[in-house]
Each structure stands twice: as structure tokens, then as C-alpha cells.
Design an enzyme around this catalytic site. Structure first.
Site, PDB file in Angstrom:
ATOM      1  N   LYS A  14       0.827  -1.212   0.000  1.00 33.50           N
ATOM      2  CA  LYS A  14       0.000   0.000   0.000  1.00 33.50           C
ATOM      3  C   LYS A  14       0.865   1.267   0.000  1.00 33.50           C
ATOM      4  O   LYS A  14       0.589   2.208  -0.728  1.00 33.50           O
ATOM      5  CB  LYS A  14      -0.936   0.025   1.230  1.00 33.50           C
ATOM      6  CG  LYS A  14      -1.889  -1.165   1.289  1.00 33.50           C
ATOM      7  CD  LYS A  14      -2.900  -1.028   2.428  1.00 33.50           C
ATOM      8  CE  LYS A  14      -2.275  -1.011   3.812  1.00 33.50           C
ATOM      9  NZ  LYS A  14      -1.716  -2.306   4.261  1.00 33.50           N
ATOM     10  N   ARG A  89      -9.637   0.327   9.065  1.00 31.60           N
ATOM     11  CA  ARG A  89      -9.140  -1.011   9.389  1.00 31.60           C
ATOM     12  C   ARG A  89     -10.138  -1.822  10.192  1.00 31.60           C
ATOM     13  O   ARG A  89      -9.840  -2.963  10.558  1.00 31.60           O
ATOM     14  CB  ARG A  89      -7.867  -0.868  10.211  1.00 31.60           C
ATOM     15  CG  ARG A  89      -6.589  -1.245   9.457  1.00 31.60           C
ATOM     16  CD  ARG A  89      -5.431  -0.938  10.376  1.00 31.60           C
ATOM     17  NE  ARG A  89      -4.243  -1.665  10.085  1.00 31.60           N
ATOM     18  CZ  ARG A  89      -3.203  -1.182   9.396  1.00 31.60           C
ATOM     19  NH1 ARG A  89      -3.251   0.015   8.868  1.00 31.60           N
ATOM     20  NH2 ARG A  89      -2.130  -1.903   9.252  1.00 31.60           N
ATOM     21  N   ARG A 128      11.642  -5.710   4.838  1.00 30.48           N
ATOM     22  CA  ARG A 128      11.497  -4.276   5.080  1.00 30.48           C
ATOM     23  C   ARG A 128      12.105  -3.911   6.439  1.00 30.48           C
ATOM     24  O   ARG A 128      12.687  -2.848   6.603  1.00 30.48           O
ATOM     25  CB  ARG A 128      10.005  -3.908   5.047  1.00 30.48           C
ATOM     26  CG  ARG A 128       9.729  -2.440   5.208  1.00 30.48           C
ATOM     27  CD  ARG A 128       8.282  -2.110   4.853  1.00 30.48           C
ATOM     28  NE  ARG A 128       7.393  -2.298   5.982  1.00 30.48           N
ATOM     29  CZ  ARG A 128       6.058  -2.171   5.922  1.00 30.48           C
ATOM     30  NH1 ARG A 128       5.474  -1.898   4.778  1.00 30.48           N
ATOM     31  NH2 ARG A 128       5.324  -2.333   6.988  1.00 30.48           N
ATOM     32  N   ARG A 134      11.571   0.200  11.436  1.00 29.45           N
ATOM     33  CA  ARG A 134      10.298  -0.043  12.137  1.00 29.45           C
ATOM     34  C   ARG A 134      10.412  -1.289  12.992  1.00 29.45           C
ATOM     35  O   ARG A 134      10.594  -2.386  12.480  1.00 29.45           O
ATOM     36  CB  ARG A 134       9.166  -0.208  11.123  1.00 29.45           C
ATOM     37  CG  ARG A 134       8.644   1.112  10.631  1.00 29.45           C
ATOM     38  CD  ARG A 134       7.525   0.932   9.637  1.00 29.45           C
ATOM     39  NE  ARG A 134       6.426   0.116  10.138  1.00 29.45           N
ATOM     40  CZ  ARG A 134       5.295  -0.065   9.498  1.00 29.45           C
ATOM     41  NH1 ARG A 134       5.102   0.505   8.318  1.00 29.45           N
ATOM     42  NH2 ARG A 134       4.344  -0.820  10.000  1.00 29.45           N
ATOM     43  N   ARG A 146      -0.033  -8.973  13.422  1.00 31.40           N
ATOM     44  CA  ARG A 146      -0.653  -7.965  12.553  1.00 31.40           C
ATOM     45  C   ARG A 146      -1.518  -8.641  11.496  1.00 31.40           C
ATOM     46  O   ARG A 146      -2.578  -8.139  11.128  1.00 31.40           O
ATOM     47  CB  ARG A 146       0.424  -7.086  11.917  1.00 31.40           C
ATOM     48  CG  ARG A 146       0.969  -6.076  12.937  1.00 31.40           C
ATOM     49  CD  ARG A 146       2.369  -5.631  12.604  1.00 31.40           C
ATOM     50  NE  ARG A 146       2.474  -4.903  11.365  1.00 31.40           N
ATOM     51  CZ  ARG A 146       3.603  -4.777  10.680  1.00 31.40           C
ATOM     52  NH1 ARG A 146       4.731  -5.338  11.109  1.00 31.40           N
ATOM     53  NH2 ARG A 146       3.630  -4.093   9.561  1.00 31.40           N
TER      54      ARG A 146
END
Ligand code: ADP
Length: 192
Positions: A14, A89, A128, A134, A146
Site C-alpha cells: 500500500k 481497518r 522491510r 520499524r 498484525r
């Protein structure tokens, strides 16, 4: 005004696709993840509260993110369209968003849902995590949490918008360019 929800599980691309879409179409990008990380960086009370949820891979409470989106909408009265990324969400967030947009005499034009397999998601997120800084991307258990949250609460967002015939699935695997072209083609069909 044409508003889009870019929808999909964590790691579905996204953020990457949002950047390209906003530069092509001039949408105002509203990413709740980015807004929350900026609150954390500034150590605001909202950021401090949100961090506890985010660090575990849980969703931040609805009222927190809905309030944040409501202010962001008010702060951009001249936007020619919004691209929502990572929001809504939950079903409650979807209903709240529809109400906020209605007050501004606008609505969601389309929900573009990126389709990616779970193993590919975990692989991308761990990857990532090597460079993103992060903390929620470095631990496989948090990543799996998640994805569980996504199935438990967020997949309901697609069901909610299906009632209004607004959901289009786009294959989220392939090259960034191929996926971008597929998204643009869906948007262009609706803009013309
Ligand atoms: P990703 O899509 O990779 O999970 P995001 O940046 O969208 O990344 O979100 C990171 C975290 O921020 C989520 O795991 C969640 O804790 C929190 N978050 C972001 N958006 C929302 C939202 N709309 N509602 C609740 N929590 C959110």
C-alpha cells in the site's frame, strides 16, 4: 472529488503504490500508520498511547484513529481527492469514514484491494524490517499478530464496502510497475 481506499494486509504494498498514485493523480495521502508514527516521534500523548498497541502488532483503538482522520480531513479543505492508506481497518472505522465524507458532500469512489499470499507478506515485512527502522517489522511474532488482526478485524472492511459494490481486487504480486498499471486502469475507468 474522487476518494480511494487502498486496501490490503500489512506488507501488501500500500505504501509503495500510494506514493506513485499521489504523484500521478494529486490525491492527498492519508496514511494512519504514518500519522501515528509522526505522533510517536513527537512524543505526544496520542503517540505514547498508540505505541503500546503498535509495538504488539495490535490495532490502535478506533476513536484514536477516527479523531486523527477527522482532523486531517478538516486540515485539507481544498484537496481534490483523498487516498486512504491503512484506514479504515475495522467496520466501525468504515462507518465513521462514510459519515465524515458525507458531511463534506463526498464519498468513497472505489476500494482497491491488493491481493498477496501470506508467506509473501511475511517475507516482505521481514525484509522491510532490515532497513525501515520499524520495530514492528523485525519480529516474526509481531508480524504474524498484525496478520491475525487483519483477518479478525480488517477483512470486514472489504465486506462492508462490497455491500455498495465498491471493492475491486488487484493482484499485488508481480513488479511494482505492473501492479501500478493495474491500479491506474481501475482508477481511470472510474474517473472518465
Ligand atoms: P502495515 O500496513 O505494514 O501494518 P501501517 O503503517 O499501516 O503498516 O500500520 C502500522 C501499525 O499502526 C498497525 O499495526 C497498527 O498498530 C497501527 N494502525 C495503523 N492504522 C491503523 C488504523 N486505521 N486503526 C488501528 N490501528 C492502526
Amino acid at each position: 472529488m474522487f476518494n480511494i481506499i487502498l486496501f490490503g494486509p500489512p506488507g501488501s504494498g500500500k505504501g509503495t503504490q500510494s506514493e506513485r498514485l499521489i504523484s500521478k493523480y494529486g490525491f492527498k495521502h492519508l496514511s494512519t500508520g504514518d500519522l501515528l508514527r509522526s505522533e510517536i516521534a513527537k512524543q505526544t500523548p496520542l503517540g505514547i498511547e498508540a505505541k503500546n498497541f503498535m509495538d504488539k502488532g495490535h490495532l490502535v483503538p478506533d476513536e484514536v484513529v477516527i479523531g486523527m482522520i477527522s482532523s486531517a480531513l478538516d486540515n485539507h479543505p481544498d484537496a481534490k481527492g483523498f487516498l486512504f492508506d491503512g484506514f479504515p481497518r475495522t467496520e466501525a472505522q468504515s462507518q465513521a469514514l462514510d459519515k465524515l465524507l458525507k458531511l463534506k458532500n463526498t464519498q468513497i469512489g472505489v476500494v482497491l484491494a491488493l491481493d498477496v499470499t501470506e508467506e509473501e507478506l511475511v517475507k516482505r515485512l521481514l525484509n522491510r524490517g532490515l532497513t525501515s527502522g520499524r520495530s514492528d517489522d523485525t519480529n516474526e511474532e509481531i508480524i504474524r499478530n498484525r496478520i491475525v488482526e487483519y483477518h479478525k478485524k480488517t477483512s470486514a472492511v472489504a465486506d462492508y464496502y462490497k455491500q455498495f459494490d465498491k471493492v475491486v481486487y488487484v493482484k499485488g504480486e508481480g513488479s511494482v510497475d505492473e501492479i501500478f498499471d493495474a491500479l491506474c486502469s481501475e482508477i481511470d475507468q472510474r474517473l472518465s
